[in-house]
Each structure stands twice: as structure tokens, then as C-alpha cells.
Motif scaffolding. Structure first.
Motif, mmCIF file in Angstrom:
data_model
loop_
_atom_site.group_PDB
_atom_site.id
_atom_site.type_symbol
_atom_site.label_atom_id
_atom_site.label_comp_id
_atom_site.label_asym_id
_atom_site.label_seq_id
_atom_site.Cartn_x
_atom_site.Cartn_y
_atom_site.Cartn_z
ATOM 1 N N HIS F 9 0.826 -1.202 0.000
ATOM 2 C CA HIS F 9 0.000 0.000 0.000
ATOM 3 C C HIS F 9 0.864 1.258 0.000
ATOM 4 O O HIS F 9 2.008 1.251 0.439
ATOM 5 N N VAL F 10 0.288 2.350 -0.479
ATOM 6 C CA VAL F 10 1.000 3.613 -0.560
ATOM 7 C C VAL F 10 0.024 4.738 -0.211
ATOM 8 O O VAL F 10 -1.140 4.698 -0.584
ATOM 9 N N GLN F 38 -4.245 12.450 -10.090
ATOM 10 C CA GLN F 38 -2.840 12.700 -9.777
ATOM 11 C C GLN F 38 -2.664 13.068 -8.300
ATOM 12 O O GLN F 38 -3.561 13.624 -7.673
ATOM 13 N N GLY F 39 -1.489 12.727 -7.755
ATOM 14 C CA GLY F 39 -1.237 13.008 -6.354
ATOM 15 C C GLY F 39 0.244 12.899 -6.041
ATOM 16 O O GLY F 39 1.062 12.606 -6.913
ATOM 17 N N ARG F 40 0.563 13.177 -4.748
ATOM 18 C CA ARG F 40 1.963 13.121 -4.320
ATOM 19 C C ARG F 40 2.101 11.972 -3.316
ATOM 20 O O ARG F 40 1.302 11.864 -2.373
ATOM 21 N N VAL F 41 3.111 11.127 -3.485
ATOM 22 C CA VAL F 41 3.336 10.001 -2.579
ATOM 23 C C VAL F 41 3.828 10.523 -1.229
ATOM 24 O O VAL F 41 4.810 11.268 -1.166
ATOM 25 N N VAL F 42 3.121 10.179 -0.149
ATOM 26 C CA VAL F 42 3.487 10.620 1.184
ATOM 27 C C VAL F 42 4.278 9.525 1.914
ATOM 28 O O VAL F 42 5.226 9.795 2.639
ATOM 29 N N ASP F 63 7.289 11.635 -4.786
ATOM 30 C CA ASP F 63 6.977 11.482 -6.217
ATOM 31 C C ASP F 63 5.559 11.971 -6.524
ATOM 32 O O ASP F 63 4.620 11.685 -5.782
ATOM 33 N N LYS F 64 5.435 12.688 -7.637
ATOM 34 C CA LYS F 64 4.091 12.996 -8.147
ATOM 35 C C LYS F 64 3.678 11.856 -9.056
ATOM 36 O O LYS F 64 4.429 11.472 -9.951
ATOM 37 N N VAL F 65 2.487 11.340 -8.819
ATOM 38 C CA VAL F 65 2.085 10.141 -9.562
ATOM 39 C C VAL F 65 0.687 10.291 -10.167
ATOM 40 O O VAL F 65 -0.124 11.091 -9.715
ATOM 41 N N ILE F 93 4.898 8.134 -13.035
ATOM 42 C CA ILE F 93 5.459 9.218 -12.231
ATOM 43 C C ILE F 93 5.523 10.472 -13.108
ATOM 44 O O ILE F 93 5.879 10.394 -14.284
ATOM 45 N N ILE F 94 5.148 11.632 -12.536
ATOM 46 C CA ILE F 94 5.252 12.909 -13.257
ATOM 47 C C ILE F 94 6.589 13.533 -12.900
ATOM 48 O O ILE F 94 6.836 13.857 -11.743
#
Lengths: 96, 96, 96, 96, 96, 96, 96
Positions: F9-10, F38-42, F63-65, F93-94
Motif C-alpha cells: 500500500h501507498v 494525480q497526487g503526491r506520494v506521502v 513522487d508525483k504520480v 510518475i510525473i
């Protein structure tokens, strides 16, 4: 006469009435969650074959267990009700 | 003429009438649980291939077994009814 | 012209009419159980690939077999009907 | 321009009209069984990856094959119709 | 800004309009068969993990490919449309 | 307080408003194709267990994903919205 | 009396009321995304069997966890509500 479960099957005698009350476990169930049942393990099969290896059961004869309601098949032997479940239907052991 | 099941198949003769009564096993079934059947193993296949290994059957010719109602296919040989099941359809052996 | 099944496929000629009667096997089928069919194996493929190993067929050319009704595909070669099944569609060999 | 199938895909040119009649194969199909089609293999991919091993195709360029009707995708190159199937969609090779 | 696909994903720019006409490939599709699309590979991920081994892509940046219509997800970067597909969605490479 | 995802999980913080506009990525979606977000991995879990081996994540904190819309579960921590996805829900990944 | 989960099951006590407010985590859920729940791990099973190897749990007794709403089964022990989940139902650990 004896019922001997094979492979990953297990024979269970449902716990009902007074003993059930004494255990103090209620399995209410709601629209959103499955309602499990409780019983006593009478006999276990040889175990599940995972990728060629027989994995022995974690439950044994005499264990009181909680299991999913819809998995097991129902049989009657000399007027007593039993269930034949798979080990994957068993969720937990009740220890006293 | 003989029917020889292949791979993980098993030929079963259903137990009915008087013998069934004598066994004292009832398979009632309810709306919530599957209703299994009983029969005598007539012949077994070579076994199931799990990840490249043939796993031999736990049941053998002559065993009285309990099996799931809906898995097996039905055939008639010279007016006698038989079922061809997979080993995974067999739940337990009835020992006397 | 020849039809050569590949991988885990097998070419089957259905047994019908007189020969079928002589075999004395009836495949009645009921609402609850599948109704299989009988035929003669004409050709087999190379075998099924299980985890990287080719598992050879248990049936061979000439075998009379019982197979599930709904798996196989139907073809006609010069007005003769054949079926192409997978080995897993074959339940048993009829031995005389 | 060339279409090169990748992995376990195969490019097939359907056999129609006169050549189809000459082959003498009819693929009638019934309500109960699938109706396969016939075609000529134009190109094959590199093979299927089973548990980390590439398994080469059993069919090769030029083979006439029988394949399932519903698996393949349909494309047109310069007004000619082709199909891209997976090897598992191919049932048998037609040998003359 | 760059979109870098991960694992078994691949970024595809759809081929439309004039270039599509020039390629001479039509992807008509019928009620019975899936209608694929064509595009140019912009970037590929690291590969698919099959049983613990990374299997590298068969397609590379710049390849013109034919892929299934319904698998990929659609994104827009600075008003240009792209698709993110899995390698298993790609059927073939168009070679000129 | 910290949310620590387990196994594969992320934890993702969705990218919205001004930053989203600046990225210039639009995720329109149509009836035929899925619309990703789209979102940012925390934070990331320990990795996915494939056949007994832990495969580390390809994405890392910060990472922006781009990820599929329907896979992740939604939570709120002190009025901020987060998503818990599986790595297989992440497409790309962006990179800026 | 104690409930001991077996194999890959875990016993969870739901977090409700004041403690829930103090944690500051809201699990709103929308029509598009699943709404998870939070609880405290009371006991864990032996672990999941993946290809013949027991993989130990990443969560342990006392951990506060976020888990999917629909996976777990509901039980009551002496009027206290518990849930039996599989480890795959657990998304994340809440660390304070």
C-alpha cells in the motif's frame, strides 16, 4: 461409523444452546459484514496442498472454532448435525 | 466394459435406498448451505497435477464418500447411474 | 487433409447411432448435473504446459472417451462432424 | 509496411471464398458449441511467458489454422482484413 | 515535464488524422470482435514482474503499435492526448 | 500522528487546485476509457510479496504520480484528504 | 476466554467515540471510493502461506490500523464488538 474429512476439509459440530450462551460470544452480523458461526472440530483432513507441499492444519480435534457461515456443507449423522468446512473457512480458535 | 477416469477425475456409484438408510447419514441442506451426496468410489484417475507434480488421490476404490452435489457429471452404464467427479468435489470418507 | 490439434487440444469424433447403443452408456443429464458426451480420440496435441513443463496426454488416438458437453468447439471436415476439446474437458476413457 | 505481433500474439489472414470451399472444412457451430474460424498464419510473436520461461509457438508462418471466433481483434491493412489472436485462441493446424 | 510509466505500463501517443491515413491501417471492429487502436510508444516502464523476474518490454520508445481499445487510461498533457496502457494491451508493432 | 502504509500500500495526497493547473495535466476520461487522478506520494509500504520475494516500490516519498481513480480508499487526517492505494493502482510518475 | 486468529487472520477491536475523535482521522468515503475503518489489533494469526512459505504479519498486537470496511467478519465477546479480518484487509498503521 466415522466421517473422515479428506485433503483440506474439516468436520465441525456446531455449538448451540447452553454451551453457546456460556461461551459469551455473539455473532450478530450486519448488512455490511459477514456473520460467522461457532463449533467444535471433530476431525481434520490431511492438510492443504500448496504448490506441492502439504500444509498441516492449525486447528485440531476438540478445538472450538469460529468459521464463516456460508462456506461449509451440512450433513446429519444419526440425527446430529455436522458441517464440513475447508480450513480457509475457519477464522479463529476460541481458547478458554 | 469399464469406465476409467483420467487425471483428477473419480467414478462414483451413488448410494441410495436401503444402504443409505443403514448408513444413518442425512444430507438435508438448507437455503444457506450446500447439500452434499454420498456414494461409493468405483475407480480413480491418476491424480491431480499441481505445479508439475502428480498428487495421488486420498480416496480409493471401494471408499464410501460424501461429495458436493453440483460438481459431478452424470452418466448411465447399462441402466445403472454413475457420477464422474473431481477429487476436489469429495469432502470426506465414511468409515464403518 | 488432416487436422492436427496443438498444445492441450484433442480432436474427437463423436460416437453416435448404433455404436453408441452397443456401448450401453447413456448420458442423461439432469437440471442439476452436467450431461457429458462420448467420442473417439482422432488426434492429440503436444500436451499442456504446467509451470513450464509439457504434461503429456493421458488419452491417445483411438481411445473412446467421455467428455463435457459445453467445452469443445465443433467443426465439419468433408461432411463429417468433429469436436476440438481441451484435455481438461475429458472425464474418462471407456475400456471394452 | 509489416505488422509484427508481440509476446504471445499471432497475425492471421482469414481464409475465405474459394480456398475455404476447397479445404472442405465447415465450421457450423450450434447454440451449444462455439463456432471456430480458419485462417493462415502471417506472423507470430516471440512466445508466451510461462513462469519466466518463453514458450515458443507451435504454429509458424504459413500454417493454416483453426481458431476461436471471439478471441481475436480485427484490423485492416490496405483494404485486406487480418486478425490478431493469442496462441491460446488457436485450436489446430490444417495439414494437407 | 515528463510522464514516466512504472512497472508494466507504457505511455502511448495516439496516431490520428493524416498519419493514420498514410499508414493504411483500418481498425474497423465488428459486433463480434474487438476494435484495436494505433499509437506511438513515448515511454515504457521497467517491465512486468513474472514470478519474481522482471521481464523487459518488447516495445520501445518510438515504436508504432496496435493496442486494445478498452484497456488504457486517458490523460492530457498541455492539451495533447496520451494513453497509459499495460504491455499486455499491446498486440503488435507496425513496421514500415 | 503518522499513517504508515503496510505491504503493497501507498499513502497519496491528491494534487488539486493551483498546483494541478501548473502541472498542465488533464485527466478527462471518456465513456470508453478510465479517468486517472494525480497526487503526491506521502509514504510507501514494505513492498509486494510475489512468490515469496518482497518487490520494492518503484515510487518513493515525494513522487508525483498518476493513479487509477477507483482503486484507492479515501481517508481524512486533521481535515486533509488522503488516499491509500496499492502500487498496482499507480500508472506513472510525473517528472518535472 | 481468548479468541486466537489462525493463518492470515487478525482480531481487531474497532476504535469508536472519544478515542476516534482524538485520533483526528475521518474516513468519509464517497460513492466512488471505499470507506475504510479504524481499530486496534488484539491478536494476529501465524501468517499467510505464499507458495509454501509463511509470511509473518507486518502488524502486531496493540497497533492502531486502518482496514477495509467490507472484508472483516463481526463477532461479539461478552458484549464487546470485535472484527476478524485478513491481513490483506489492513491498509495502514496509525503511528502517534
Amino acid at each position: 461409523m466415522k466421517i473422515k474429512p479428506i485433503t483440506d476439509h474439516v468436520l465441525i459440530e456446531p455449538i448451540k444452546g447452553e454451551e453457546k450462551s456460556k461461551l459469551g460470544i455473539l455473532l450478530p452480523g450486519t448488512a455490511e459484514k459477514e456473520r460467522p458461526e461457532q463449533g467444535r472440530v471433530v476431525a481434520v483432513g490431511s492438510g492443504k496442498n500448496i504448490s506441492g507441499t502439504i500444509v498441516p492444519f492449525e486447528v485440531k480435534e476438540g478445538d472450538k472454532v469460529i468459521f464463516t457461515k456460508y462456506g461449509p456443507a451440512e450433513i446429519k449423522i444419526e440425527d446430529k448435525e455436522y458441517l464440513i468446512a475447508k480450513e480457509e473457512d475457519i477464522l479463529a480458535i476460541i481458547e478458554e
